[in-house]
Scaffold this motif. Structure first.
Motif, short mmCIF file in Angstrom:
data_model
loop_
_atom_site.label_atom_id
_atom_site.label_comp_id
_atom_site.label_asym_id
_atom_site.label_seq_id
_atom_site.Cartn_x
_atom_site.Cartn_y
_atom_site.Cartn_z
N ASP A 136 0.81 -1.22 0.00
CA ASP A 136 0.00 0.00 0.00
C ASP A 136 0.85 1.27 0.00
OD1 ASP A 136 1.07 -0.21 2.51
OD2 ASP A 136 -0.78 0.32 3.58
N SER A 137 2.11 1.18 -0.39
CA SER A 137 2.99 2.35 -0.26
C SER A 137 2.80 3.39 -1.37
CB SER A 137 4.46 1.91 -0.21
OG SER A 137 4.83 1.21 -1.37
N ILE A 138 2.06 3.04 -2.42
CA ILE A 138 1.64 4.03 -3.42
C ILE A 138 0.14 3.86 -3.62
CG2 ILE A 138 1.82 4.89 -5.78
CD1 ILE A 138 4.64 3.96 -5.93
N LEU A 139 -0.61 4.87 -3.21
CA LEU A 139 -2.06 4.83 -3.39
C LEU A 139 -2.53 6.12 -4.04
CD1 LEU A 139 -3.31 3.34 0.03
CD2 LEU A 139 -3.08 2.16 -2.16
N LEU A 140 -3.41 5.99 -4.99
CA LEU A 140 -4.02 7.14 -5.65
C LEU A 140 -5.25 7.56 -4.84
CD1 LEU A 140 -3.73 5.86 -9.32
CD2 LEU A 140 -2.14 7.33 -8.08
N PRO A 141 -5.81 8.73 -5.10
CA PRO A 141 -7.03 9.14 -4.40
C PRO A 141 -8.11 8.05 -4.47
CG PRO A 141 -6.15 10.97 -5.65
CD PRO A 141 -5.32 9.78 -6.02
N GLY A 142 -8.79 7.85 -3.36
CA GLY A 142 -9.80 6.80 -3.29
C GLY A 142 -9.21 5.44 -2.96
N GLY A 143 -7.90 5.40 -2.67
CA GLY A 143 -7.26 4.14 -2.32
C GLY A 143 -6.94 3.26 -3.50
N ARG A 144 -6.99 3.80 -4.72
CA ARG A 144 -6.72 3.01 -5.92
C ARG A 144 -5.21 2.77 -6.06
NH1 ARG A 144 -7.29 5.80 -10.22
NH2 ARG A 144 -7.52 7.83 -9.17
N LEU A 145 -4.87 1.59 -6.58
CA LEU A 145 -3.47 1.28 -6.88
C LEU A 145 -3.10 1.86 -8.24
CD1 LEU A 145 -3.40 -2.46 -5.76
CD2 LEU A 145 -2.41 -0.51 -4.54
N VAL A 176 2.10 10.72 -9.28
CA VAL A 176 1.56 10.44 -7.95
C VAL A 176 1.94 11.65 -7.10
CG1 VAL A 176 1.52 8.87 -6.00
CG2 VAL A 176 1.84 7.97 -8.31
N ARG A 177 0.99 12.58 -6.95
CA ARG A 177 1.29 13.92 -6.42
C ARG A 177 1.23 13.94 -4.89
NH1 ARG A 177 -1.71 17.83 -7.14
NH2 ARG A 177 -0.09 19.43 -7.28
N VAL A 178 2.24 13.35 -4.27
CA VAL A 178 2.36 13.39 -2.82
C VAL A 178 3.78 13.80 -2.47
CG1 VAL A 178 0.59 11.64 -2.44
CG2 VAL A 178 2.97 10.94 -2.62
N VAL A 179 3.91 14.44 -1.30
CA VAL A 179 5.23 14.79 -0.78
C VAL A 179 5.72 13.62 0.06
CG1 VAL A 179 6.53 16.37 0.69
CG2 VAL A 179 4.75 17.27 -0.82
N SER A 180 6.86 13.07 -0.30
CA SER A 180 7.40 11.89 0.38
C SER A 180 8.90 12.05 0.53
CB SER A 180 7.09 10.63 -0.43
OG SER A 180 7.85 10.61 -1.63
N SER A 181 9.48 11.16 1.33
CA SER A 181 10.93 11.20 1.52
C SER A 181 11.69 10.78 0.28
CB SER A 181 11.33 10.31 2.70
OG SER A 181 10.99 8.95 2.44
N LEU A 229 6.24 9.97 4.53
CA LEU A 229 5.11 10.56 3.81
C LEU A 229 4.56 11.73 4.62
CD1 LEU A 229 3.57 9.78 1.15
CD2 LEU A 229 1.90 8.62 2.60
N SER A 230 4.13 12.75 3.92
CA SER A 230 3.60 13.94 4.57
C SER A 230 2.32 13.64 5.34
CB SER A 230 3.33 15.03 3.53
OG SER A 230 2.50 16.05 4.06
N GLU A 231 2.16 14.32 6.47
CA GLU A 231 0.93 14.23 7.25
C GLU A 231 -0.29 14.65 6.43
OE1 GLU A 231 1.50 15.04 11.96
OE2 GLU A 231 1.81 16.75 10.64
N LYS A 232 -0.09 15.46 5.41
CA LYS A 232 -1.19 16.00 4.62
C LYS A 232 -1.66 15.03 3.54
CE LYS A 232 0.45 20.76 5.32
NZ LYS A 232 0.95 21.99 4.66
N THR A 233 -0.99 13.91 3.40
CA THR A 233 -1.33 12.95 2.34
C THR A 233 -2.56 12.13 2.75
OG1 THR A 233 1.01 12.81 1.78
CG2 THR A 233 -0.42 11.09 0.90
N HIS A 234 -3.40 11.78 1.75
CA HIS A 234 -4.67 11.10 2.06
C HIS A 234 -4.48 9.72 2.67
CE1 HIS A 234 -3.62 9.91 -2.06
NE2 HIS A 234 -4.31 8.80 -1.85
N TYR A 235 -3.31 9.09 2.49
CA TYR A 235 -3.13 7.77 3.09
C TYR A 235 -2.00 7.76 4.13
CZ TYR A 235 0.48 7.08 -0.64
OH TYR A 235 1.54 7.20 -1.50
#
Length: 733
Positions: free
Chosen positions: A449-458, A529-534, A571-577
């Motif tokens: 589950d380390s990459i999830l799109l909005p809605g929990g989609r892979l 995949v528009r998330v802020v991550s390490s 992963l950023s606290e602001k990320t949906h997952y």
């Protein structure tokens, strides 16, 4: 109708959340405190009192070659569990446990009061478990007590222990009992007979059968202040092996000598901070414990308890981190991994020609092809990291003999990047799973589950993660310089041009101006995949980002949604997952932070480096045994006085132990160039709690150096204290 690939993918994803090994990880009991010791191919995982209760769900046991050869070890005094006092780990191979007696009753009255009988268990690993149990009487009267030890084995494969169900198991045989020996045995579905040989230094008064094992009873008759002992050996054996029981004192001497010999050529590091010196010593000893001789060669294994086996990515990063300390680790691991380099297309194992392995297992399930780890190749980044380590090893050692021996492996790895790693011809390196029991994600965050799109989609495959491109860029740039220096100018210039093309692609495709950061990945349709991550932070140590974008990345990493106060989250606290208790989606990994810090220092962000070091060092001081674990939870420091442990983190873990040395190297600004006979020092910066650091026996090529770094008038200065050879020390600005 649903296709076979889709059905397989859905079935695999339904198993449960994947752990680092890509297969189910179900541990329903997590010990509050545990003891782990390791030596060679053996490790022992117990409760803090040294026992393993029958039927425990914590995975406790004595393991050898991915099989649990002892699953029960219960010690009782007059049928009662002794009282736990303390335990300590002298070395990675040895533990001491102190116990005491409870009230011992006879017909309702106390005949031996509590805390008058001391039980000390001194145990180590040498061809199995070697334990000496001392019993001492502090009572004012003689005592006569019986000590019983229950032992059993389920001979479970480590993947069974971790929760994977098997279609069938082999047969556990009835124990065979002799005067001072018990033999437990099992015939696996692979046809291999496995044995657990148990020996005692004296004959038991009684041996009772039960629960796939035995209970042996030993009487102790002790006068006041008298001490006696019992030796116990538990020897795992595979069919055809012969091992004599080790003698406790001899084994202890041999192991201590082995540690001393291993550490003798390492760089010596001494600081004015005694606690930090203990952290350095602990990390060094943990690396020795994880350094494992196998039938295929020597390598740093991943970590204990769950990953005490060769992992390509883990070994390569840990060896990169410890080049300043002991470059032999890198040479051994490179040779080991080269010997298993992929040579064919095998979907079951996700193997391709030139690819570096992810993980290798040797248990019954691997032998029966129930899992693909023989070895398994589902990692997108081990191959470029193999090249990164080779190039950095040469920078430290100038060892062209090793390079020449492995040059064909280097060529094959470069070919894999271009022909197999780039799955769709766009110049990026991607991954996709073909094995039904392989990893769905094959970058370092390899949980399902380390990459999830909005809605929990892979995301759709293949996926290109940002830091993987950085590894490839780093590898091609370094090797381009190497081949050019070795006289192959055409090849060198081609690799440098390819590295520059990749750098431009990453800047164009992965940078997100709105985020002010690099996106985590591009999916198979090239959607970001528009998330802020390490992951974007790891780009820094490769040197890929432009100075301006590097500045923005560092600033973003140190904002409170990424920096918890203890370290930088995955992963950023602001990320949906985001989940601070997850394996990869908000936790803090020391190795991840060390690589990011290396990059921060590269771009001159000393203030951010010192802030990050303060968080990590304070977290380390509050960890058990002054040891950075594999990971810990990403909760904010303002909410908790201590970092929150991740329940099933490996500790020790190779790249976490190595992180201490990469962080120190980065702070000191040390960069070697052995082929040119130069060691560069670039603006060293010691944290406030370190007044001085003395480095002795630092090897660069055939030269050795001593360096002293110290605070002086608000800055960090250094001096050369010793020098053997023609090395030059150059100050970089």
């Amino acid at each position: 109708m649903e296709g076979t690939e889709a059905r397989t993918r859905r079935r695999s994803e339904a198993l449960c959340l994947e752990g680092g090994g890509g297969l189910p990880f179900i541990v329903s009991e997590v010990p509050r405190q545990s003891l782990i010791i390791k030596e060679g191919e053996y490790f022992l995982y117990t409760y803090e009192n040294g026992d393993m209760t029958h039927g425990n769900r914590a995975g406790l046991g004595l393991y050898y070659r991915d099989t649990r050869f002892l699953s029960t070890l219960e010690t009782r005094l007059e049928g009662i569990q002794p009282l736990f006092l303390s335990s300590s780990l002298e070395r990675g191979y040895m533990a001491n446990i102190h116990l005491s007696n409870p009230d011992i009753l006879e017909e309702g009255r106390t005949v031996i009061p509590q805390d008058v009988i001391s039980i000390r268990r001194s145990r180590l690993l040498k061809d199995g478990l070697v334990e000496r149990i001392y019993v001492r009487n502090y009572h004012s009267a003689p005592v006569h007590v019986r000590l019983s030890i229950a032992l059993a084995s389920d001979f479970a494969d480590i993947f069974e222990v971790r929760g994977m169900r098997r279609p069938r198991r082999g047969r556990v045989h009835r124990p065979r009992v002799a005067e001072r020996e018990v033999l437990l045995s099992y015939t696996g579905t692979d046809g291999l007979r496995r044995y657990t040989r148990i020996t005692f230094s004296r004959a038991p008064e009684e041996v009772r059968g039960g629960r796939a094992g035995v209970e042996a009873v030993f009487p102790f008759l002790l006068t006041t202040d008298e001490v006696d002992y019992l030796d116990l050996n538990v020897i795992p054996l595979e069919e055809g092996e012969e091992k004599a029981p080790a003698k406790y004192l001899e084994a202890r001497r041999e192991l201590r000598r082995s540690y001393e010999e291993w550490m003798e050529p390492t760089t010596r590091i001494q600081t004015d901070n005694n606690v930090f010196n203990l952290v350095i010593q602990r990390s060094l000893r943990d690396l020795r414990a994880l350094h494992t001789r196998t039938p295929y060669g020597e390598i740093l294994v991943g970590g204990v308890p769950w990953y005490s086996t060769p992992f390509g990515r883990d070994a390569l990063i840990a060896c990169y981190m410890t080049l300043m300390l002991k470059p032999e680790l890198a040479r051994e691991s490179l040779a080991f991994l080269a010997s298993f380099q992929g040579n064919k297309v095998d979907d079951w194992r996700d193997e391709e020609p030139g690819k570096i392995l992810h993980e290798i297992r040797r248990g019954e399930m691997a032998r029966m092809n129930e899992i693909p780890h023989t070895p398994y190749y589902g990692t997108v980044d081990a191959t470029p990291l193999f090249l990164v380590l080779m190039s950095e090893y040469l920078k430290w050692t100038g060892d062209l003999d090793t390079f020449r021996r492995l040059e064909e492996n280097v060529n094959l790895a470069l070919r894999w990047i271009d022909e197999y790693g780039d799955q769709d011809g766009d110049g990026l390196v991607e991954y996709s799973r073909r094995s039904p029991l392989g990893l769905s994600n094959q970058f370092w965050k390899d949980s399902g589950d380390s990459i999830l799109l909005p809605g929990g989609r892979l995301p759709c495959m293949p996926v290109a993660t940002v830091e993987t491109q950085g590894y490839v860029y780093y590898a091609k740039r370094r090797l381009g310089e190497l081949f050019r220096d070795l006289g192959d100018r055409e090849r060198g210039e081609r690799l440098l041009a390819e590295a520059e093309d990749l750098r431009r692609k990453v800047e164009e495709l992965f940078w997100d101006e709105e985020l002010g950061f690099y996106v985590l990945a591009l999916d198979g349709e090239k959607n970001p995949v528009r998330v802020v991550s390490s992951n974007g932070g790891q780009l820094l140590f490769t040197g890929l980002p432009s100075p301006e974008r590097a500045r923005r990345v560092i600033q973003r990493l140190m904002e409170s949604d990424m920096f918890s106060g203890w370290g930088i989250r995955t992963l950023s606290e602001k990320t949906h997952y985001y989940n601070p208790m997850s394996y990869h989606n908000g936790s803090i990994w020391p190795h991840d932070n060390a690589l990011i810090l290396r990059g921060m220092k590269r771009y001159g962000a000393d203030e951010a480096c010192l802030k990050l070091v303060e968080g990590l060092s304070t977290a380390c001081l509050r960890m058990e045994n002054l040891r950075l674990p594999e990971l810990f939870c990403g909760f904010r420091r303002t909410l908790y006085d201590e970092p929150v442990p991740y329940p099933v983190a490996c500790s020790p873990q190779a790249w976490s132990s190595g992180s201490v040395f990469l962080i120190l190297q980065s702070l000191l600004g040390i960069t070697p160039d052995a082929p040119r006979g130069v060691l560069y020092i670039n603006k060293p910066c010691l944290p406030p709690w370190l007044e001085s650091v003395r480095i002795s026996g630092l090897r660069v090529g055939s030269s050795r150096l001593g360096l002293l770094f110290r605070h002086e008038e608000g800055t960090t200065v250094f001096s050369v204290t010793e020098k053997e050879g023609d090395i030059r020390v150059v100050i970089e600005e």
